[in-house]
Design an enzyme around this catalytic site. Structure first.
Site, PDB file in Angstrom:
ATOM      1  CE  LYS A 129      -4.395  -1.386   1.967  1.00 52.27           C
ATOM      2  NZ  LYS A 129      -5.228  -1.415   3.170  1.00 52.27           N
ATOM      3  CE  LYS A 212      -6.082  -8.269  -2.231  1.00 55.41           C
ATOM      4  NZ  LYS A 212      -6.407  -8.236  -0.840  1.00 55.41           N
ATOM      5  CE  LYS A 215     -12.673  -4.082  -0.033  1.00 55.60           C
ATOM      6  NZ  LYS A 215     -13.497  -4.646   0.985  1.00 55.60           N
TER       7      LYS A 215
END
Ligand code: TYM
Length: 348
Positions: A129, A212, A215
């Protein structure tokens, strides 16, 4: 601890034969997709038969990334509606919103005092992140995120934590922190086990099987959303990337097919080898057409129930009210023990 302090408070349901307890959570941070459903919610529903379950919309985790106020509220309720529509039963399980139980953040503070910077820096999700960002612009909440997750789990003395593969490292950190606390201050926590199912544990993106399904993914075609219309689901699956060759089978050289077969198996319950056998002599298009129908029909009843819950919000709001009270009662007991172990003076 006195015998009285060990007695459950009145609103904690009695547990004559203790079943193992599970805790799990999902962030209300955007479109819900097959990864969330297959990697988490579907397993949660089944676990209600064998475990005492707490299922949480972790809104305080979601705000580690900037959210729009109205959207966060809507996403939180949508997420709880997905739990309920998928078969999480608020009479059997405790369903609640993380920020409704302030004990999570209080325990997090205490755990912050025994968690090391080095441990948090090693978290893969933190590294992903913040890749390329300077420390100056990385919020402390992103760094500290796994400690809040540890607090979520440890507050309820959960024995097990069902999660997708991507959260396993955070559950391992939770175990380390629990053991460290128990050793330093005296036992207060249960050391939880991660439960990772093999099918659906890692649902990959439909347009790039190396990533993966997520969202926050850039492209709409990379995921199937739980609320996608039947034609949209069929189209997205039809357009999913495939591997070279024509043979329908899984394996390391066929990451795209492996993903489609996994999704098929997770939804239908059929073992992988049986599915592969069914497609001998057939092609990718046949598999995709059938998978589209499998997904459409599995999601249809959930979509119908979500629409009903949206039309009358009282069922969901009542479940969250009761859930927060029941969760709080359990959390208060753990927190009282932790405070005592640490040496914080009880409020007179
Ligand atoms: P989150 O919100 O990213 O994801 C929720 C759950 O869905 C799983 N998942 C997937 N599984 C398979 N394939 C995918 N593509 C996929 N994407 C997501 C995740 O593994 C997870 O089980 N930190 C957690 C939320 C959390 C939590 C907790 C979980 C907070 N506190 C305590 C368990 C216990 C998270 O961000 O999950």
């Amino acid at each position: 601890m006195s015998a009285a302090a060990d007695k459950p408070p009145q609103n904690e349901p009695p547990r004559p034969e203790r079943r193992p307890r599970v805790f799990s959570g999902i962030q209300p941070s955007g479109t819900l997709h097959l990864g969330n459903y297959l990697g988490a919610v579907k397993n949660w529903v089944a676990m209600q038969d064998t475990h005492d379950c707490l299922y949480c919309a972790v809104d305080l985790h979601a705000i580690t990334v900037r959210q729009q106020r109205a959207e966060l509220r809507r996403n939180t309720i949508d997420l709880v509606n997905l739990f309920l529509a998928s078969g999480v039963d608020p009479e059997r399980s405790i369903v609640f919103v993380q920020s409704h139980v302030p004990a999570h953040t209080e325990l997090m503070w205490i755990l912050n005092t025994i968690t090391y910077m080095g441990e948090l820096r090693r978290m893969t999700q933190f590294k992903d992140k913040t890749a390329g960002a300077e420390g100056e612009s990385i919020a402390v909440g992103i760094f500290d995120y796994p400690v809040l997750m540890a607090a979520d789990i440890l507050l309820y003395r959960a024995d097990a934590v069902p999660v997708g593969e991507d959260q396993k490292q955070h559950v391992e950190l939770t175990r380390d922190v629990a053991e460290r606390f128990n050793k330093a201050f005296g036992k207060a926590f249960v050391v939880p086990e991660p439960i990772i199912r093999t099918e659906g544990a890692r649902v990959m993106s439909l347009d790039d099987p190396a990533k993966k399904m997520s969202k926050s993914a850039g492209s709409e075609n990379s995921y199937v959303a739980v609320m996608d219309a039947p034609d949209v689901i069929r189209r997205k699956i039809r357009r999913a990337v495939t591997d070279s060759g024509t043979e329908v089978r899984g394996g390391p050289d066929k990451p795209a097919l492996s993903n489609l077969l996994d999704i098929y198996s997770a939804f239908s319950g059929d073992p992988l080898d049986e599915i592969v056998r069914r497609y001998e002599g057939k092609g990718y298009a046949d598999l995709k057409a059938d998978l589209g129908e499998v997904v459409v029909s599995a999601l249809a009843p959930i979509q119908v129930r979500i629409r009903e819950l949206e039309a009358d919000t009282s069922y969901t709001l009542n479940a969250l009210h009761v859930g927060a009270e029941r969760a709080e009662a359990i959390a208060a007991r753990t927190l009282a023990k932790v405070r005592e172990r640490v040496g914080l003076v009880p409020r007179p």
